[in-house]
Write a protein that holds these residues in place. Structure first.
Motif, mmCIF file in Angstrom:
data_model
loop_
_atom_site.group_PDB
_atom_site.id
_atom_site.type_symbol
_atom_site.label_atom_id
_atom_site.label_comp_id
_atom_site.label_asym_id
_atom_site.label_seq_id
_atom_site.Cartn_x
_atom_site.Cartn_y
_atom_site.Cartn_z
ATOM 1 N N THR A 98 0.813 -1.224 0.000
ATOM 2 C CA THR A 98 0.000 0.000 0.000
ATOM 3 C C THR A 98 0.842 1.267 0.000
ATOM 4 O O THR A 98 0.302 2.368 -0.168
ATOM 5 C CB THR A 98 -0.936 0.017 1.215
ATOM 6 O OG1 THR A 98 -0.161 -0.205 2.398
ATOM 7 C CG2 THR A 98 -2.001 -1.052 1.107
ATOM 8 N N PHE A 99 2.162 1.149 0.222
ATOM 9 C CA PHE A 99 3.064 2.293 0.107
ATOM 10 C C PHE A 99 3.301 2.599 -1.364
ATOM 11 O O PHE A 99 3.543 1.690 -2.161
ATOM 12 C CB PHE A 99 4.410 1.966 0.778
ATOM 13 C CG PHE A 99 5.521 2.917 0.436
ATOM 14 C CD1 PHE A 99 5.588 4.158 1.040
ATOM 15 C CD2 PHE A 99 6.494 2.580 -0.503
ATOM 16 C CE1 PHE A 99 6.610 5.051 0.712
ATOM 17 C CE2 PHE A 99 7.519 3.462 -0.821
ATOM 18 C CZ PHE A 99 7.569 4.691 -0.212
ATOM 19 N N LEU B 47 0.650 4.862 -1.737
ATOM 20 C CA LEU B 47 -0.661 5.430 -2.034
ATOM 21 C C LEU B 47 -1.491 5.680 -0.781
ATOM 22 O O LEU B 47 -2.039 6.760 -0.586
ATOM 23 C CB LEU B 47 -1.412 4.528 -3.011
ATOM 24 C CG LEU B 47 -0.776 4.403 -4.402
ATOM 25 C CD1 LEU B 47 -1.602 3.487 -5.283
ATOM 26 C CD2 LEU B 47 -0.629 5.774 -5.049
ATOM 27 N N SER B 48 -1.569 4.675 0.091
ATOM 28 C CA SER B 48 -2.363 4.851 1.307
ATOM 29 C C SER B 48 -1.531 4.689 2.566
ATOM 30 O O SER B 48 -2.015 4.955 3.665
ATOM 31 C CB SER B 48 -3.532 3.857 1.333
ATOM 32 O OG SER B 48 -3.061 2.526 1.289
ATOM 33 N N PHE B 49 -0.296 4.245 2.411
ATOM 34 C CA PHE B 49 0.619 4.109 3.554
ATOM 35 C C PHE B 49 1.760 5.094 3.340
ATOM 36 O O PHE B 49 2.620 4.907 2.478
ATOM 37 C CB PHE B 49 1.156 2.678 3.645
ATOM 38 C CG PHE B 49 2.015 2.417 4.858
ATOM 39 C CD1 PHE B 49 1.448 2.011 6.054
ATOM 40 C CD2 PHE B 49 3.391 2.580 4.799
ATOM 41 C CE1 PHE B 49 2.241 1.765 7.167
ATOM 42 C CE2 PHE B 49 4.187 2.344 5.904
ATOM 43 C CZ PHE B 49 3.607 1.933 7.101
ATOM 44 N N ALA B 50 1.750 6.192 4.105
ATOM 45 C CA ALA B 50 2.750 7.245 3.929
ATOM 46 C C ALA B 50 4.020 6.897 4.694
ATOM 47 O O ALA B 50 3.981 6.599 5.882
ATOM 48 C CB ALA B 50 2.195 8.572 4.423
ATOM 49 N N LYS C 210 4.254 10.614 -3.442
ATOM 50 C CA LYS C 210 3.130 9.852 -3.990
ATOM 51 C C LYS C 210 2.746 10.343 -5.374
ATOM 52 O O LYS C 210 2.392 9.545 -6.252
ATOM 53 C CB LYS C 210 1.935 9.945 -3.032
ATOM 54 C CG LYS C 210 0.706 9.191 -3.499
ATOM 55 C CD LYS C 210 -0.342 9.088 -2.410
ATOM 56 C CE LYS C 210 -0.978 10.429 -2.123
ATOM 57 N NZ LYS C 210 -2.116 10.297 -1.169
#
Length: 380
Positions: free
Chosen positions: A14-15, A17-20, A224
């Protein structure tokens, strides 16, 4: 056994996009696992005897000799926002409850400039610093500025100025680095990668342009928007929307770059990593030289035995470059050079001259912490 908490050593799918996160932190987060056998990361829930619901602190207190907390940009001067305040509260909570020695790796303070008279922190930060002085057995900090900030707000006396611990995590890489540096200086067509931080700034745009025109790679650890641009350049190159921070490269009476060239570069020469192993393999196979503003992108290069040049633009990078004698240039100066001049500026003489002393300082920190020391590098 050693418990480890703090920074992740790999990132989820998910990094980013949703995992910073910043993938460069993996280089730092992996250090205890390179250095010490039987090290266990809190978030992995894979330590011996783990059952659902078990607490990591109970495992450390019952089975480990130490707990290592990997830190990065933990303290940010003059930032009084709610998110950073929560980070300080979390750090103080992290430090509490351990009965075994707490060791901090790579603590740093980020500030616009290294001037103690111009830094200030919210009460939560000062409380966290005081908790460090009371509860940490040993603290590795990135430089003298960070040490002076801790001294200003606490009575901490167990601080060692080491630079980033990742520098000491692969001693054998310096032998390879020395050999590859010699080859680089005689290479007429070196393969290189670049990393940037503020792509809306003219200096970084000039450097990105050099990477594009020189058929280099862009290593992106965090942004991102750049990742989305890469994915959409692959999927729909005709309709992909160019991020706003690149538009200056494509506009004006005499654009420096065509849209098609930018899209092609992001399709084929963009790299983002979620694990350290493929990153290391990429460096070893495809790169002769790395340069840019991202500290750990450059560090990953020298840990793979490939020369790098740090482009400084903030107090953090300057502090680390000074402490570790890393070859560096101010970004404004580098932006006016051609690639051959940038490569020629990668002067490693101070690093090699001081390498033994730097490793000995880090081993002093490890000895004080009652942890195993690292091997000394061997140069020809």
């Amino acid at each position: 056994m050693i418990g480890v908490t703090g920074i992740l050593k790999s990132l989820p799918i998910t990094f980013p996009l949703s995992f910073a996160e910043n993938s460069g932190n993996m280089i730092h987060g992996d250090v205890p696992f390179r250095m010490f056998r039987e090290s266990y990361l809190a978030i992995d829930r894979s330590w011996p005897g783990y059952d659902e619901g078990d607490r990591f602190k109970d495992f450390v207190n019952g089975s480990c000799t130490h707990v290592v907390i990997t830190c990065a940009n933990m303290f940010r001067a003059n930032d009084f926002g709610p998110n950073i305040r929560k980070r300080y509260v979390k750090l103080e909570e992290m430090l509490s409850g351990y009965k075994k020695p707490v060791i901090l790796f790579g603590l740093g303070v980020q500030a616009a400039e290294q001037d103690l008279s111009k830094v200030d922190f919210p009460p939560e930060a000062i409380s966290a610093m005081q908790a460090i002085s009371e509860k940490a057995h040993s603290v590795s900090v990135r430089g003298e500025f960070t040490k002076s900030v801790l001294a200003k707000y606490t009575n901490v006396d167990n601080v060692f100025v080491t630079g980033c611990p990742s520098f000491f995590s692969a001693p054998e890489s310096f032998t390879q680095l020395q050999a590859n540096l010699s080859h680089l200086k005689s290479n007429d067509s070196p393969r290189f990668s670049f990393s940037g931080t503020h792509f809306n700034k003219k200096y970084e745009q000039r450097l990105l342009l050099k990477a594009i025109q020189g058929n280099g790679f862009l290593i992106e650890p965090q942004n991102k928007d750049n990742y989305i641009f890469h994915r959409e350049s692959l999927d729909n190159p005709e309709l992909v929307q160019v991020p706003d921070h690149f538009r200056n490269l494509l506009t004006g009476p005499r654009p420096e770059l065509s849209r098609a060239e930018l899209v092609e570069f992001f399709s084929n020469r963009f790299k983002m990593f979620r694990d350290i192993k493929p990153w290391d393999e990429f460096n070893r196979e495809f790169i002769d030289f790395t340069f840019g503003t991202r500290f750990h992108v450059n560090m990953s290069s020298i840990l793979s035995g490939k020369p790098a040049l740090w482009l400084t633009h903030d107090s953090r990078t300057r502090e680390l470059a000074q402490t570790l004698n890393l070859p560096s240039l101010e970004i404004e100066e580098a932006s006016s050079m051609d690639m051959s001049e940038i490569i020629e500026s990668a002067d490693y003489s101070a690093l090699f001259d001081n390498l033994d002393n730097m490793f000995e300082t880090f081993n002093d920190f490890l000895r004080h912490s009652d942890l195993p020391t690292v091997a000394m590098p061997r140069l020809s």
